[in-house]
Write a protein that holds these residues in place. Structure first.
Motif, PDB file in Angstrom:
ATOM      1  N   THR A   1       5.104  -4.976  -6.745  1.00  0.00           N
ATOM      2  CA  THR A   1       3.689  -5.136  -7.103  1.00  0.00           C
ATOM      3  C   THR A   1       2.892  -3.893  -6.724  1.00  0.00           C
ATOM      4  O   THR A   1       1.973  -3.488  -7.447  1.00  0.00           O
ATOM      5  N   GLY A   2       3.238  -3.270  -5.611  1.00  0.00           N
ATOM      6  CA  GLY A   2       2.562  -2.037  -5.216  1.00  0.00           C
ATOM      7  C   GLY A   2       2.805  -0.915  -6.202  1.00  0.00           C
ATOM      8  O   GLY A   2       1.890  -0.153  -6.550  1.00  0.00           O
ATOM      9  N   ALA A   3       4.043  -0.796  -6.677  1.00  0.00           N
ATOM     10  CA  ALA A   3       4.376   0.240  -7.658  1.00  0.00           C
ATOM     11  C   ALA A   3       3.636   0.010  -8.975  1.00  0.00           C
ATOM     12  O   ALA A   3       3.158   0.968  -9.605  1.00  0.00           O
ATOM     13  N   LEU A   4       3.538  -1.238  -9.380  1.00  0.00           N
ATOM     14  CA  LEU A   4       2.823  -1.551 -10.616  1.00  0.00           C
ATOM     15  C   LEU A   4       1.340  -1.210 -10.474  1.00  0.00           C
ATOM     16  O   LEU A   4       0.729  -0.647 -11.395  1.00  0.00           O
ATOM     17  N   ALA A   5       0.770  -1.525  -9.311  1.00  0.00           N
ATOM     18  CA  ALA A   5      -0.637  -1.193  -9.069  1.00  0.00           C
ATOM     19  C   ALA A   5      -0.847   0.317  -9.043  1.00  0.00           C
ATOM     20  O   ALA A   5      -1.836   0.829  -9.576  1.00  0.00           O
ATOM     21  N   GLY A   6       0.084   1.048  -8.440  1.00  0.00           N
ATOM     22  CA  GLY A   6      -0.027   2.499  -8.397  1.00  0.00           C
ATOM     23  C   GLY A   6       0.038   3.108  -9.783  1.00  0.00           C
ATOM     24  O   GLY A   6      -0.731   4.021 -10.123  1.00  0.00           O
ATOM     25  N   ALA A   7       0.962   2.620 -10.615  1.00  0.00           N
ATOM     26  CA  ALA A   7       1.079   3.120 -11.987  1.00  0.00           C
ATOM     27  C   ALA A   7      -0.169   2.789 -12.794  1.00  0.00           C
ATOM     28  O   ALA A   7      -0.617   3.595 -13.622  1.00  0.00           O
ATOM     29  N   ALA A   8      -0.741   1.601 -12.556  1.00  0.00           N
ATOM     30  CA  ALA A   8      -1.963   1.215 -13.255  1.00  0.00           C
ATOM     31  C   ALA A   8      -3.120   2.135 -12.879  1.00  0.00           C
ATOM     32  O   ALA A   8      -3.944   2.494 -13.734  1.00  0.00           O
ATOM     33  N   LEU A   9      -3.177   2.549 -11.627  1.00  0.00           N
ATOM     34  CA  LEU A   9      -4.226   3.480 -11.210  1.00  0.00           C
ATOM     35  C   LEU A   9      -4.054   4.847 -11.871  1.00  0.00           C
ATOM     36  O   LEU A   9      -5.028   5.463 -12.301  1.00  0.00           O
ATOM     37  N   VAL A  10      -2.807   5.313 -11.956  1.00  0.00           N
ATOM     38  CA  VAL A  10      -2.548   6.587 -12.642  1.00  0.00           C
ATOM     39  C   VAL A  10      -2.987   6.486 -14.103  1.00  0.00           C
ATOM     40  O   VAL A  10      -3.635   7.393 -14.641  1.00  0.00           O
ATOM     41  N   ALA A  11      -2.645   5.371 -14.753  1.00  0.00           N
ATOM     42  CA  ALA A  11      -3.020   5.170 -16.155  1.00  0.00           C
ATOM     43  C   ALA A  11      -4.535   5.143 -16.315  1.00  0.00           C
ATOM     44  O   ALA A  11      -5.086   5.724 -17.260  1.00  0.00           O
ATOM     45  N   ALA A  12      -5.219   4.473 -15.391  1.00  0.00           N
ATOM     46  CA  ALA A  12      -6.674   4.373 -15.476  1.00  0.00           C
ATOM     47  C   ALA A  12      -7.331   5.738 -15.293  1.00  0.00           C
ATOM     48  O   ALA A  12      -8.277   6.095 -16.003  1.00  0.00           O
TER      49      ALA A  12
ATOM     50  N   ILE B   1       0.830  -1.201   0.000  1.00  0.00           N
ATOM     51  CA  ILE B   1       0.000   0.000   0.000  1.00  0.00           C
ATOM     52  C   ILE B   1       0.867   1.254   0.000  1.00  0.00           C
ATOM     53  O   ILE B   1       0.574   2.230  -0.703  1.00  0.00           O
ATOM     54  N   GLY B   2       1.948   1.241   0.768  1.00  0.00           N
ATOM     55  CA  GLY B   2       2.815   2.404   0.825  1.00  0.00           C
ATOM     56  C   GLY B   2       3.449   2.719  -0.514  1.00  0.00           C
ATOM     57  O   GLY B   2       3.510   3.889  -0.929  1.00  0.00           O
ATOM     58  N   THR B   3       3.928   1.688  -1.221  1.00  0.00           N
ATOM     59  CA  THR B   3       4.557   1.914  -2.524  1.00  0.00           C
ATOM     60  C   THR B   3       3.518   2.322  -3.552  1.00  0.00           C
ATOM     61  O   THR B   3       3.779   3.185  -4.402  1.00  0.00           O
ATOM     62  N   LEU B   4       2.347   1.719  -3.478  1.00  0.00           N
ATOM     63  CA  LEU B   4       1.246   2.121  -4.353  1.00  0.00           C
ATOM     64  C   LEU B   4       0.953   3.609  -4.175  1.00  0.00           C
ATOM     65  O   LEU B   4       0.817   4.355  -5.156  1.00  0.00           O
ATOM     66  N   ALA B   5       0.856   4.049  -2.921  1.00  0.00           N
ATOM     67  CA  ALA B   5       0.536   5.450  -2.639  1.00  0.00           C
ATOM     68  C   ALA B   5       1.634   6.387  -3.136  1.00  0.00           C
ATOM     69  O   ALA B   5       1.354   7.461  -3.681  1.00  0.00           O
ATOM     70  N   LEU B   6       2.891   5.994  -2.962  1.00  0.00           N
ATOM     71  CA  LEU B   6       4.003   6.838  -3.417  1.00  0.00           C
ATOM     72  C   LEU B   6       3.936   7.063  -4.925  1.00  0.00           C
ATOM     73  O   LEU B   6       4.082   8.196  -5.405  1.00  0.00           O
ATOM     74  N   VAL B   7       3.711   5.995  -5.676  1.00  0.00           N
ATOM     75  CA  VAL B   7       3.634   6.105  -7.135  1.00  0.00           C
ATOM     76  C   VAL B   7       2.367   6.844  -7.550  1.00  0.00           C
ATOM     77  O   VAL B   7       2.391   7.698  -8.448  1.00  0.00           O
TER      78      VAL B   7
END
Length: 237
Positions: A85-96, A9-15
């Protein structure tokens, strides 16, 4: 598992916040705004998940913790999985949210087609030195002798300053996971240049960690009773 999910979650949020600021609001907030987005995101996560996982949210930081003996190889490996995996999820959210990847996802890079047009050597030097300094801040701020409760502020501000200096050099990685998420989704040159944002931060993390492991940066730990608690000190002013 709680530490794994905290790092995810932390890496997702950072990205999401950092790269999101660049993609969704870059023209409005500018370089300073993007830098503060990365720094404030890390600052917030440090206090939110720090007590759970230590809030590494960066494979280079986990590597430094392993080198200094603060975590095992198995723990580091699990942290890496969560971070990537968190970074990939974060980038996917930005793309979406942005409606695709046509405008990029805040990916890192170098060369004549990227930002300030800095060379491979300049980009490599920047990422190595800045990661080493970033790791030194993290290891020092979380050491036994550090002022209690101040680590998140020091670490978040240092990341913001690094971005203020280097956004036009590489977009600033100092974090292989942060580079990995956008590069995988954007592909092309971003993916071809991804190796630098693994190798340079790893070298930088090793340099920073070595200074602590071999006590070139160290001091005698203070007894718990002698350490300064910033909350208590604030009430005494």
């Amino acid at each position: 598992m709680s530490r794994f999910f905290a790092e995810f979650i932390g890496t997702l949020a950072l990205v999401l916040f950092g790269c999101g600021a660049a993609v969704l609001g870059g023209e409005e907030v500018g370089q300073l705004g993007i830098a503060l987005a990365f720094g404030f995101a890390l600052l917030a996560m440090a206090y939110a998940i720090g007590p759970i996982s230590g809030c590494h949210i960066n494979p280079a930081v986990s590597l430094a913790m392993f080198i200094t003996g603060r975590m095992t190889a198995r723990e580091m490996s699990l942290y890496w999985i969560a971070q990537f995996t968190g970074a990939l999820a974060g980038a996917a959210l930005v793309a979406a949210i942005a409606g695709g990847t046509a405008g990029g996802l805040g990916q890192n890079g170098w060369g004549p087609d990227y930002a300030g047009g800095y060379s491979l050597g300049e980009a490599f030097l920047f990422e190595t030195v800045m990661t080493a300094l970033f790791v030194i801040v993290i290891l020092g701020a979380t050491s036994d002798w550090a002022v209690t409760g101040s680590a998140g502020l020091a670490i978040g501000l240092s990341l913001a300053v690094i971005h203020i200096v280097g956004i036009h050099v590489t977009g600033v990685s100092v974090n292989p996971a942060r580079s990995f998420g956008p590069a995988v989704l954007v592909g092309g040159q971003a993916l071809q240049q991804l190796w630098l944002f693994f190798v340079a931060p790893a070298i930088g993390a090793g340099i920073g960690a070595a200074l602590f492991r071999y006590r070139l940066l160290s001091t005698v730990a203070k007894p718990a009773a002698d350490r300064i608690d910033t909350t208590t000190a604030a009430h005494q002013v």
